[in-house]
Design an enzyme around this catalytic site. Structure first.
Site, PDB file in Angstrom:
ATOM      1  N   LYS A   1       0.809  -1.227   0.000  1.00  0.00           N
ATOM      2  CA  LYS A   1       0.000   0.000   0.000  1.00  0.00           C
ATOM      3  C   LYS A   1       0.840   1.273   0.000  1.00  0.00           C
ATOM      4  O   LYS A   1       0.435   2.307  -0.528  1.00  0.00           O
ATOM      5  CB  LYS A   1      -0.922   0.012   1.225  1.00  0.00           C
ATOM      6  CG  LYS A   1      -1.978  -1.081   1.218  1.00  0.00           C
ATOM      7  CD  LYS A   1      -3.051  -0.845   0.195  1.00  0.00           C
ATOM      8  CE  LYS A   1      -4.190  -1.833   0.321  1.00  0.00           C
ATOM      9  NZ  LYS A   1      -5.192  -1.652  -0.756  1.00  0.00           N
TER      10      LYS A   1
ATOM     11  N   GLU B   1      -9.616   5.886   3.485  1.00  0.00           N
ATOM     12  CA  GLU B   1     -10.419   4.789   4.018  1.00  0.00           C
ATOM     13  C   GLU B   1      -9.486   3.606   4.205  1.00  0.00           C
ATOM     14  O   GLU B   1      -8.444   3.532   3.550  1.00  0.00           O
ATOM     15  CB  GLU B   1     -11.540   4.422   3.041  1.00  0.00           C
ATOM     16  CG  GLU B   1     -11.160   3.431   1.941  1.00  0.00           C
ATOM     17  CD  GLU B   1     -10.125   3.951   0.945  1.00  0.00           C
ATOM     18  OE1 GLU B   1     -10.024   5.186   0.785  1.00  0.00           O
ATOM     19  OE2 GLU B   1      -9.404   3.122   0.353  1.00  0.00           O
TER      20      GLU B   1
ATOM     21  N   SER C   1       1.305  -9.682  -1.074  1.00  0.00           N
ATOM     22  CA  SER C   1       1.015  -8.252  -0.931  1.00  0.00           C
ATOM     23  C   SER C   1       1.291  -7.698   0.458  1.00  0.00           C
ATOM     24  O   SER C   1       1.596  -6.525   0.604  1.00  0.00           O
ATOM     25  CB  SER C   1      -0.449  -8.000  -1.293  1.00  0.00           C
ATOM     26  OG  SER C   1      -1.291  -8.817  -0.497  1.00  0.00           O
TER      27      SER C   1
END
Lengths: 263, 399
Positions: free
Chosen positions: B97, B119, B385
């Site tokens: 991210k 969010e 991830s």
């Protein structure tokens, strides 16, 4: 303006009346599923100029908590576009007040845009407000269908909307322009502030071809009065939803609410 | 490893933000000026050499890129193919991210924004956002579903420690969808000085494209690393999990136009695709509009959004990014629905075989491997991830 639109109740209304128009929003199927016509009738009897009926949606991002909760309740009650059109069918024998449907694009897309416009025409809906349907997409894909069935598409402007875009929206709108009073979601604004007045004056000075109604933050006589000084009237939503929740849907209660706004 | 963020594929977004039938910018007028400001500026901003220099420097020195491409020998043996893991779990903050939050932060700064709203589902995007806000000294507000706040408590604490304000989203399913609604509302209420850092390849154009570009560093590195390790830039398969789909978009990006490379997306089937507790969007959804774009969406016949479910907080989203909807629709991507149990099992298996505890999201991608009918000669890259520390309380229930 097409021939169909000249007979549109909203356009007719604005040719007859240009001041202190009151448009009241409520959510279809709220507080109870069968309340839609009761509330609509109550608002007409109380003398509102336009009624805006919310088509409930699970994710109403432009709305605040009050309207979202009423949407959730209405969905829980079983409200859907199909049910709403069934409820509105035949209402024009007694309802003469112009009706707008307000909601989000996804349920309309699933219903089918043409089917939706056809149903609107059948039951006597005069226009729609779909805040998440972008103007350019409306113009390229859906405007001919809306026009064919004589349904107005009401567009919004906000304090951040540029002058050129306001001119564009004005040129592409029929009926009225929905002026969002401030950068906000519904039901979150308290009162009319200085910057809001400056924005109202700026828009007033633009001499737009469409009439304007101010919405968001209009919740009592004072705010309605102020908005009416700068536009052709105003729209009340969250305050009325709260009223329905607290005081019920009787004609008397609805009349009392409308009177406090109009005073 | 400075390079560019230019698109290389025919899956490139159109000027209006569409990938095939999907995408666009379905937003209320209240958001129009912000989104339009971003749309008109993002390409020039990220093409600017000064931006590029700062972005790549931060990825190298702060995030720790390039992340390794690890040959997982024991897993390969078990699966019966050559499996490489792209170790995004080793990025600072523990997931991919941060690639995107750094990029968007630099864009926000250049647009003169003072406050960041975001969010988060699993909390990885929230942590990555809070981290870059701390780094740059910007105010940070993160919306998170109140249910997610409970099941991802370590990430909530992390965000708070980094100085962010975490606000519970209490509407709807109280998960990622609702956190996104609340963050959009916050942006509507604060349009001038606030930038909304969307964490996935969802939302109105230009977000899906912008986020995919920032995440494309993943496939860019895979190509270079795989060339060194195998003599070819191209594996047979690239596998990634898809909630919104940002790690998948990043892992697929430079392979979109390489038809010999199959793109494999693992979606969360929850308790089973037909169980009523699932987030398997392509299996259960149909075209619709949510959070600003037309995509494939889990919805009722009446167009109401269905609450998704997954054991993984990062995957329980009722839609997917419009690029992924296009990959599915065009047949370019293979989509697998992975249940909670399958993901848990894959998570435990990787931990024991390779000493790597994967995030539950990434465990979904790993679980797809045994369903793909792989051959011994196949070379597969799995985008790992994120790391599983945040999921320990969930894993520990099944130990």
């Amino acid at each position: 303006m097409t021939q169909e639109l000249t007979q549109n109740r909203i356009i007719e209304l604005f040719t007859q009346k240009s001041e202190r128009l009151l448009n009241v929003y409520f959510t279809a199927g709220f507080p109870e599923l069968a309340d839609t016509i009761t509330v609509l009738r109550g608002l007409q009897e109380a003398g509102v100029d336009i009624v805006e009926i919310g088509m409930p949606y699970s994710d109403p991002v432009a709305d605040g908590e009050t309207i979202q909760q009423s949407n959730g309740k209405a969905l829980h009650n079983g409200m859907s576009l199909k049910t709403l059109f069934a409820q509105l069918a035949g209402c024009r024998s007694e309802i003469t007040v112009p009706i707008l449907l307000m909601g989000y694009i996804n349920p309309v897309l699933q219903f089918g845009v043409e089917n939706f416009c056809q149903k609107c025409q059948e039951v006597g809906v005069d226009g729609v407000i779909l805040p998440d349907l972008p103007l350019d997409l409306f113009l390229t894909e859906y405007a001919p269908t809306f026009r064919e069935y004589g349904i107005l598409n009401v567009n919004l402007i906000t304090p951040q909307t540029s002058e050129s875009r306001i001119r564009h929206i004005d040129a592409e709108s029929d009926g009225f322009i929905y002026m969002v009073s401030s950068a906000s979601i519904t039901g979150s604004v308290k009162g009319v502030t200085g910057p809001m007045k400056a924005y109202f004056e700026r828009i007033q000075a633009m001499n737009l071809r469409n009439p304007r109604l101010i919405g968001f933050g209009i919740n009592n006589h004072e705010t309605f009065d102020t908005a009416s000084q700068y536009a052709n009237g105003a729209i009340v939503g969250s305050a009325f939803i709260r009223h329905l929740e607290e005081k019920g849907t009787s004609a008397e209660s609805i009349r009392a609410f409308v009177q406090t706004i109009r005073a | 490893m400075q390079t560019t963020l230019e698109p290389t594929t025919s899956f490139e977004v159109t000027e209006k933000g569409f990938y095939g039938h999907f995408g666009g910018a379905f937003i209320p007028e209240m958001l129009y000026p912000n989104v339009e400001e971003l749309r008109q500026n993002y390409l020039q901003i990220i093409a600017d050499p000064a931006f590029q220099a700062e972005f790549w420097q931060l990825l190298e020195d702060y995030v720790g890129r390039p992340t390794p491409l690890f040959l997982a020998k024991r897993l390969s043996e078990k699966i019966g193919a050559t499996i490489y893991l792209k170790r995004e779990d080793l990025c600072h903050t523990g997931a991919h991210k941060v690639n995107n939050t750094i990029g968007q932060m630099l864009v926000a700064q250049r647009l003169g924004k003072k406050r960041i709203v975001a969010e988060t589902g699993a909390g990885q995007h929230g942590v990555a956002t809070a981290t870059v806000c701390a780094l740059m000294g910007l105010e940070c507000i993160v919306y998170m579903g109140s249910i997610d706040m409970e099941r991802q408590k370590p990430n909530v604490d992390r965000m708070r420690m980094l100085g962010a304000t975490v606000i519970p989203a209490t509407s709807g399913s109280q998960t990622l969808k609702d956190a996104t609604n609340e963050a959009m509302r916050h942006w509507i209420n604060n349009p001038v000085d606030t930038h909304y850092i969307i964490g996935s390849v969802v939302g109105p154009h230009p977000y899906p494209d912008m986020v995919a570009r920032f995440q494309s560093v993943i496939s860019q590195e895979i190509k270079k690393q795989l060339l060194v390790k195998t003599g070819s830039e191209n594996p047979d398969y690239v596998v990634a999990c898809v909630g919104g789909g940002s790690n998948a978009a990043g892992a697929f990006f430079h392979y979109l136009n390489e038809p010999s490379v199959r793109l494999v997306a693992a979606e969360a089937a929850g308790q089973g695709v037909t169980s009523g507790h699932s987030a398997a969007t392509t299996a259960l959804g149909k075209p619709g509009v949510l959070h600003g774009s037309r995509t494939i969406l889990m919805q009722t016949e009446d167009g109401q959004v269905i609450e998704p479910y997954s054991i993984s907080a990062g995957l329980d989203y009722p839609g997917i990014g419009p690029l992924h909807a296009h990959l599915f629709d065009s047949g370019r991507g293979d989509f697998y629905a992975i249940t909670d149990d399958e993901a848990l099992q894959a998570g435990f298996e990787l931990s024991k075989l390779e000493g790597i505890i994967p995030a539950l999201e990434s465990a979904h991608a790993l679980a797809a491997l045994s369903k793909m009918g792989l051959k011994q000669t196949d070379v597969v890259v799995v985008c790992l991830s994120g790391r599983g520390d945040k999921d320990l309380s969930t894993y520990s229930k099944y130990l």
